[in-house]
Design an enzyme around this catalytic site. Structure first.
Site, PDB file in Angstrom:
ATOM      1  N   SER A 112      -2.854  -4.145  -4.097  1.00 46.27           N
ATOM      2  CA  SER A 112      -2.209  -2.847  -3.968  1.00 46.27           C
ATOM      3  C   SER A 112      -1.880  -2.241  -5.324  1.00 46.27           C
ATOM      4  O   SER A 112      -2.769  -1.963  -6.115  1.00 46.27           O
ATOM      5  CB  SER A 112      -0.962  -2.997  -3.086  1.00 46.27           C
ATOM      6  N   ASP A 196      -5.592  -0.102   7.479  1.00 43.70           N
ATOM      7  CA  ASP A 196      -4.565  -0.019   6.439  1.00 43.70           C
ATOM      8  C   ASP A 196      -3.758   1.271   6.605  1.00 43.70           C
ATOM      9  O   ASP A 196      -4.301   2.365   6.418  1.00 43.70           O
ATOM     10  CB  ASP A 196      -5.228  -0.062   5.057  1.00 43.70           C
ATOM     11  N   HIS A 226      -2.873  -3.617   5.518  1.00 41.96           N
ATOM     12  CA  HIS A 226      -2.628  -3.663   4.072  1.00 41.96           C
ATOM     13  C   HIS A 226      -2.205  -5.078   3.700  1.00 41.96           C
ATOM     14  O   HIS A 226      -1.017  -5.363   3.516  1.00 41.96           O
ATOM     15  CB  HIS A 226      -1.554  -2.647   3.706  1.00 41.96           C
TER      16      HIS A 226
END
Length: 437
Positions: A112, A196, A226
């Site tokens: 991320s 996600d 995610h």
């Protein structure tokens, strides 16, 4: 093999270390003696700082939110701030110091927000041509980020590879020198979750267009959200990519297509990152671009799934009673009207017949149509296989078998249908199935 790991927003190095245990086991088996370094971002967060964009379900489910500010969380830079956001350039300087003191490193693995720092660091290590690009771009764009002083005299070779999970990037024009003319040529493998809810679609497209990894970049879509995908085949894909990237021959990396879904690139070299002020994704921006379940529906679905998880241990027995089968579509009912409705709903997978000696219909599964995959057919079970008095009895349990959250995800991706958890009548084992319209 020495690998640097960059955690995501509001995580820490130790947290990311725990989340990558299985991945590191696979790397260690392929490269015995490998070492891993897990730094923590410089921006300290209180959990209360992030409540403004956390979904209601996260607040409802976590006991930590009863005393949130006792939790240690960090980030590499602040979200939703002017370009460059506070902490980003400091994080790049910290990465440079790590390279000097702990390096050299063969590659970087990022999750991320860490992918922003990891890809920028890889770019800065690609030699004098990159530094020249910064000088040229700064002359034409006064607000551009300058080449960091911490990298000017660094004695570290270019990274051999990069791995990202749920990646995004700096799409503001101030960051163009990191990504374009030349492209980042360090080989990168990008994992993106099909469901996600954090990284919006335009950010995924920006990563595609930036071509991070150049001609040796690769992208894998996994059927998750995610998170780092779970499964040996995904971890082995990382090992195979590392092995391929570390070879001198610039051959393209290939994954076994029968195990890991791939997404081919159709973009062209002249494409550049989106020129937008958006730097970091948020749930609010994701909602604006992608239809996701409401907070109420998500909470309801999650509570049902939690109920289901609790009911599995200890697992109650499910007793097969007969060969008679009825559609099990989320509510307990053996009435002929309910079965007729269910049979009509699933007419492409089921056919109903009525026996003269019984007041109830028998619904039998038939083969899916040619255009349907057999493994996506709904399982059919007896309505009376649930043992009386067990934890599985009652409409509450049967309703939770139907995951509203998964159905919302299916509809969101243009694949309307129903997802079921159903008992197969053999020792109480639960299995799942899916039907697509």
């Amino acid at each position: 093999m020495r690998i640097l790991f960059f955690h995501g927003h509001t995580q820490t190095g130790p947290v990311f270390e725990r989340k990558t245990v299985r991945l590191r086991e696979h790397i260690q088996r392929a490269y015995p003696g490998s070492t891993f370094f897990f730094p923590t971002g410089p921006i300290a967060y209180k959990v209360s700082d992030r409540l403004d964009y956390l979904s209601e379900i996260q607040r409802e489910r976590s006991d930590n939110f009863k005393d949130p500010d006792l939790i240690e969380t960090h980030a590499w830079f602040r979200l939703f701030e002017d370009d460059p956001p506070r902490g980003l350039l400091e994080s790049l300087d910290i990465a440079a110091e790590i390279l000097r003191v702990e390096g050299p490193f063969d590659g970087v693995i990022c999750f991320s927000q860490g992918s922003v720092v990891g890809s920028m660091m890889a770019s800065l290590l690609e030699g004098p041509r990159r530094r020249q690009r910064f000088d040229e771009y700064a002359a034409s764009f006064p607000g551009a980020v300058r080449y960091p002083k911490s990298y000017k005299n660094i004695n570290h070779p270019p990274l051999k590879f990069g791995i990202t999970y749920g990646a995004y990037m700096g799409t503001s024009p101030v960051f163009n020198a990191f990504y374009s003319e030349p492209l980042i040529e360090t080989p990168f493998l990008h994992f993106m979750g099909e469901f996600d809810p954090v990284v919006p679609s335009e950010m995924v497209a920006a990563v595609d267009k930036a071509q991070i990894g150049g001609s040796r970049r690769r992208k894998v879509m996994h059927p998750g959200a995610h998170a780092i995908p779970v499964g040996d085949r995904y971890h082995e894909a990382v090992v195979d990519f590392i092995r391929s990237a570390c070879e001198t021959s610039p051959t393209y990396f290939d994954l076994p297509s029968d195990e890991v879904p791939l997404l081919s690139y159709n973009d062209t070299p002249e494409q550049t990152p989106f020129q937008t002020p958006l730097l970091t994704p948020s749930l609010s921006s994701a909602v604006s671009t992608t239809s996701i379940p409401s907070s109420e529906a998500t909470i309801l679905a999650t509570r049902r799934l939690d109920q289901w998880e609790k009911s599995r241990s200890p697992r109650s027995n499910i007793r097969p009673r007969s060969t008679r089968r009825t559609v099990f579509s989320g509510r307990r009912s053996t009435s002929s009207s309910a079965e007729s409705s269910a049979a009509s709903q699933h007419s492409d997978h089921f056919e109903a017949t009525r026996t003269p000696t019984s007041s109830t219909s028998t619904v039998q599964m038939i083969e899916p149509t040619v255009n349907k995959e057999p493994n996506l057919a709904v399982r059919v079970v007896e309505d009376d296989t649930i043992v009386s008095g067990s934890e599985y009895e009652g409409e509450g349990w049967q309703e939770l078998l139907l995951s509203d959250l998964l159905n919302e995800m299916l509809r969101r991706h243009g694949r309307p249908g129903r997802f079921y958890f159903v008992p197969d009548g053999e020792g109480g084992r639960l299995e799942n199935g899916m039907r697509l319209n």
